[in-house]
Design a protein around this motif. Sequence first.
Motif, PDB file in Angstrom:
ATOM      1  N   ILE A  82       4.221  14.363 -19.270  1.00 47.81           N
ATOM      2  CA  ILE A  82       4.063  12.941 -19.626  1.00 47.81           C
ATOM      3  C   ILE A  82       4.774  12.050 -18.610  1.00 47.81           C
ATOM      4  N   ILE A  83       5.984  12.437 -18.199  1.00 46.21           N
ATOM      5  CA  ILE A  83       6.716  11.644 -17.202  1.00 46.21           C
ATOM      6  C   ILE A  83       5.989  11.673 -15.862  1.00 46.21           C
ATOM      7  N   ALA A  84       5.386  12.829 -15.515  1.00 49.43           N
ATOM      8  CA  ALA A  84       4.633  12.914 -14.262  1.00 49.43           C
ATOM      9  C   ALA A  84       3.438  11.964 -14.256  1.00 49.43           C
ATOM     10  N   HIS A  85       2.930  11.606 -15.432  1.00 50.64           N
ATOM     11  CA  HIS A  85       1.841  10.630 -15.533  1.00 50.64           C
ATOM     12  C   HIS A  85       2.355   9.189 -15.509  1.00 50.64           C
ATOM     13  N   GLY A  86       3.663   9.013 -15.395  1.00 45.51           N
ATOM     14  CA  GLY A  86       4.219   7.670 -15.443  1.00 45.51           C
ATOM     15  C   GLY A  86       4.455   7.167 -16.852  1.00 45.51           C
ATOM     16  N   GLY A  87       4.468   8.077 -17.827  1.00 45.25           N
ATOM     17  CA  GLY A  87       4.650   7.684 -19.219  1.00 45.25           C
ATOM     18  C   GLY A  87       6.042   7.976 -19.725  1.00 45.25           C
ATOM     19  N   SER A  88       6.187   7.943 -21.047  1.00 48.69           N
ATOM     20  CA  SER A  88       7.482   8.192 -21.681  1.00 48.69           C
ATOM     21  C   SER A  88       7.255   8.870 -23.021  1.00 48.69           C
ATOM     22  N   ILE A  89       8.292   9.557 -23.511  1.00 45.24           N
ATOM     23  CA  ILE A  89       8.226  10.244 -24.799  1.00 45.24           C
ATOM     24  C   ILE A  89       9.525   9.997 -25.548  1.00 45.24           C
TER      25      ILE A  89
ATOM     26  N   HIS B 143      -4.697  10.258  -3.277  1.00 45.48           N
ATOM     27  CA  HIS B 143      -5.867   9.661  -2.627  1.00 45.48           C
ATOM     28  C   HIS B 143      -5.875   9.911  -1.126  1.00 45.48           C
ATOM     29  N   GLY B 144      -5.107  10.889  -0.682  1.00 45.96           N
ATOM     30  CA  GLY B 144      -5.090  11.210   0.733  1.00 45.96           C
ATOM     31  C   GLY B 144      -4.039  10.402   1.476  1.00 45.96           C
ATOM     32  N   PRO B 145      -3.874  10.669   2.768  1.00 46.25           N
ATOM     33  CA  PRO B 145      -2.861   9.941   3.561  1.00 46.25           C
ATOM     34  C   PRO B 145      -3.225   8.465   3.681  1.00 46.25           C
ATOM     35  N   ILE B 146      -2.196   7.629   3.831  1.00 48.81           N
ATOM     36  CA  ILE B 146      -2.415   6.197   3.991  1.00 48.81           C
ATOM     37  C   ILE B 146      -2.414   5.845   5.475  1.00 48.81           C
ATOM     38  N   ARG B 147      -3.112   4.764   5.797  1.00 44.07           N
ATOM     39  CA  ARG B 147      -3.198   4.327   7.193  1.00 44.07           C
ATOM     40  C   ARG B 147      -2.000   3.446   7.530  1.00 44.07           C
ATOM     41  N   PRO B 148      -1.170   3.835   8.513  1.00 44.20           N
ATOM     42  CA  PRO B 148      -0.025   2.992   8.873  1.00 44.20           C
ATOM     43  C   PRO B 148      -0.491   1.648   9.423  1.00 44.20           C
TER      44      PRO B 148
ATOM     45  N   GLY C 241       4.010  24.094 -13.093  1.00 49.71           N
ATOM     46  CA  GLY C 241       3.672  22.686 -13.271  1.00 49.71           C
ATOM     47  C   GLY C 241       2.178  22.486 -13.155  1.00 49.71           C
ATOM     48  N   GLU C 242       1.766  21.209 -12.897  1.00 47.34           N
ATOM     49  CA  GLU C 242       0.347  20.884 -12.811  1.00 47.34           C
ATOM     50  C   GLU C 242       0.050  20.111 -11.533  1.00 47.34           C
ATOM     51  N   GLY C 243       0.810  20.435 -10.468  1.00 50.47           N
ATOM     52  CA  GLY C 243       0.697  19.644  -9.247  1.00 50.47           C
ATOM     53  C   GLY C 243      -0.659  19.715  -8.580  1.00 50.47           C
ATOM     54  N   ALA C 244      -1.414  20.810  -8.777  1.00 52.55           N
ATOM     55  CA  ALA C 244      -2.685  20.951  -8.079  1.00 52.55           C
ATOM     56  C   ALA C 244      -3.829  20.204  -8.747  1.00 52.55           C
ATOM     57  N   GLU C 245      -3.648  19.811 -10.012  1.00 51.30           N
ATOM     58  CA  GLU C 245      -4.740  19.146 -10.739  1.00 51.30           C
ATOM     59  C   GLU C 245      -4.779  17.666 -10.386  1.00 51.30           C
ATOM     60  N   GLN C 246      -5.978  17.137 -10.164  1.00 51.31           N
ATOM     61  CA  GLN C 246      -6.165  15.733  -9.828  1.00 51.31           C
ATOM     62  C   GLN C 246      -6.378  14.907 -11.092  1.00 51.31           C
ATOM     63  N   ALA C 247      -5.852  13.690 -11.065  1.00 48.01           N
ATOM     64  CA  ALA C 247      -6.034  12.777 -12.195  1.00 48.01           C
ATOM     65  C   ALA C 247      -7.451  12.219 -12.201  1.00 48.01           C
TER      66      ALA C 247
ATOM     67  N   ARG D 102       0.825  -1.211   0.000  1.00 51.47           N
ATOM     68  CA  ARG D 102       0.000   0.000   0.000  1.00 51.47           C
ATOM     69  C   ARG D 102       0.859   1.261   0.000  1.00 51.47           C
ATOM     70  N   LEU D 103       1.982   1.208   0.716  1.00 54.63           N
ATOM     71  CA  LEU D 103       2.885   2.355   0.714  1.00 54.63           C
ATOM     72  C   LEU D 103       3.452   2.587  -0.675  1.00 54.63           C
ATOM     73  N   ALA D 104       3.847   1.503  -1.368  1.00 54.65           N
ATOM     74  CA  ALA D 104       4.379   1.644  -2.730  1.00 54.65           C
ATOM     75  C   ALA D 104       3.318   2.179  -3.688  1.00 54.65           C
ATOM     76  N   GLU D 105       2.084   1.677  -3.577  1.00 56.51           N
ATOM     77  CA  GLU D 105       1.012   2.153  -4.450  1.00 56.51           C
ATOM     78  C   GLU D 105       0.705   3.627  -4.185  1.00 56.51           C
ATOM     79  N   ALA D 106       0.695   4.016  -2.900  1.00 58.70           N
ATOM     80  CA  ALA D 106       0.420   5.427  -2.577  1.00 58.70           C
ATOM     81  C   ALA D 106       1.517   6.333  -3.123  1.00 58.70           C
ATOM     82  N   ALA D 107       2.785   5.904  -2.994  1.00 60.25           N
ATOM     83  CA  ALA D 107       3.886   6.714  -3.525  1.00 60.25           C
ATOM     84  C   ALA D 107       3.799   6.820  -5.045  1.00 60.25           C
ATOM     85  N   GLU D 108       3.468   5.688  -5.722  1.00 57.56           N
ATOM     86  CA  GLU D 108       3.347   5.712  -7.180  1.00 57.56           C
ATOM     87  C   GLU D 108       2.213   6.630  -7.613  1.00 57.56           C
ATOM     88  N   ASN D 109       1.061   6.512  -6.971  1.00 61.69           N
ATOM     89  CA  ASN D 109      -0.083   7.362  -7.329  1.00 61.69           C
ATOM     90  C   ASN D 109       0.200   8.830  -7.057  1.00 61.69           C
TER      91      ASN D 109
END
Length: 441
Positions: A416-423, A211-216, A299-305, A197-204
């Motif tokens: 594109i890289i911020a979305h986890g993609g490549s160019i 998705h908000g803070p994760i529960r330890p 950048g686009e840090g404030a916009e949600q996916a 869950r920690l890895a998924e939260a960091a990736e997202n």
Amino acid sequence: MRLRLGPLQPERLIRKMLPRGLFGRSLLIVLVPMVVLQGVALQIFYGSHLDELSRRLAGAVAGEIGFMIDQIDRDPTRRTLVLQEADKHFTFRTVYLKNETLRHLPPPDAPGPVDTDLARALAQDVHRPFNVAWHTHPGILRVNIQMADGVMSVDVPRKRLFIGTLYIFLVWLIGSAVLLAALAALFLRTQVRGIRRLAEAAENFGMGRDHGPIRPEGAIEVRRAATAFNRMRERLRRFVSQRTTMLAGVSHDLRTPLTRLRLALAMQPSITPEDLQDMESDIADMERLIGIYLSFARGEGAEQALPTDLPDLLDDICATARRTGATINLSVADELTVTLRPEATRRAFTNLIDNARRHATQIWVSATRIGGSVQILIDDNGPGIPEQKRETLLKPFESDHPGGTGLGLSIARDIIIAHGGSILLLDRPGGGLRVVVELPG
């Protein structure tokens, strides 16, 4: 030709066979010592204690049969009495077949060392030809001995040669292994779940899907990592918010004097309309450049996916480009819904298409799903980009176009890289440039 195996090949083979996940490796660390320990215990029990018991039980049965034969040889007239007394005291069931000859039987297939121990003991105590039938009747083995005038057939209960503790020991060994493996798997799954869950939260979070803070949960080290991630996430959000606020103030402070300058120029009667038009054009360029710089820094840090219909988004971008005079052919597969930040993605593809429009007369845009990702191709019939310059032009403030800021491709790449993609920038078949964008599907 000889093929030499490198010294690391066995190590690579072992590494390839090992589980790659933390759960599998942790479970292997728990199970391998347990299996080795139980194997050693089984070998000690089976190789020493069980062998000794088997020899003693087989020797007892063979000795009793040998005693019967000795008594019959001493006084053949008492044969019937000897057989009756042996059956009574030794729990045998004996039949004497007169004028019979010993038949050949297949080799015994009793489990463990029992068959070998019994055959050795009978050869030592009987001194006559014999064979052993293990599967004549359930629960009974039959020992046939060649006598002078016939065959003596002795039915021996199998329990005389086997001990029940063997099966109890095997059941305990296997049962405890299964129980410990299940408990270890349950415990390790709980521990690994917190790390996953920690890895998924960091990736997202890195791809803009906050998705908000994760529960330890899990071990104390995993809980610390989750707590540290929540604190880092909050600090980054605060940093982005403060930077956005600061840039908004910079934008206001920069545009205010530009507006005053425009008003002052408009109020000067001595300036010709042509000079005024040139100055206003310069001011517009300055405003455009300021906007581009602020967009790059903000950048686009404030916009949600969000789940976005990619065909509609690309169609809207291409329609806007056509209104500026671009010739674009769009080919997109239906039902391409991708989780992304719509406005950031719009800016990235707008920059890529604008770059193609400045260098080419024809543009082709296509999008298809390939496996777990979506591939977008932007082709043009322009002069292309030399291979040695492609990586350079993706960096900020690098441009091969007069008057360009060198930020269009850089902004697109960052989004594109911020979305986890490549160019990638490649040669288009037939001439021109091909931009390959891959986004997680």
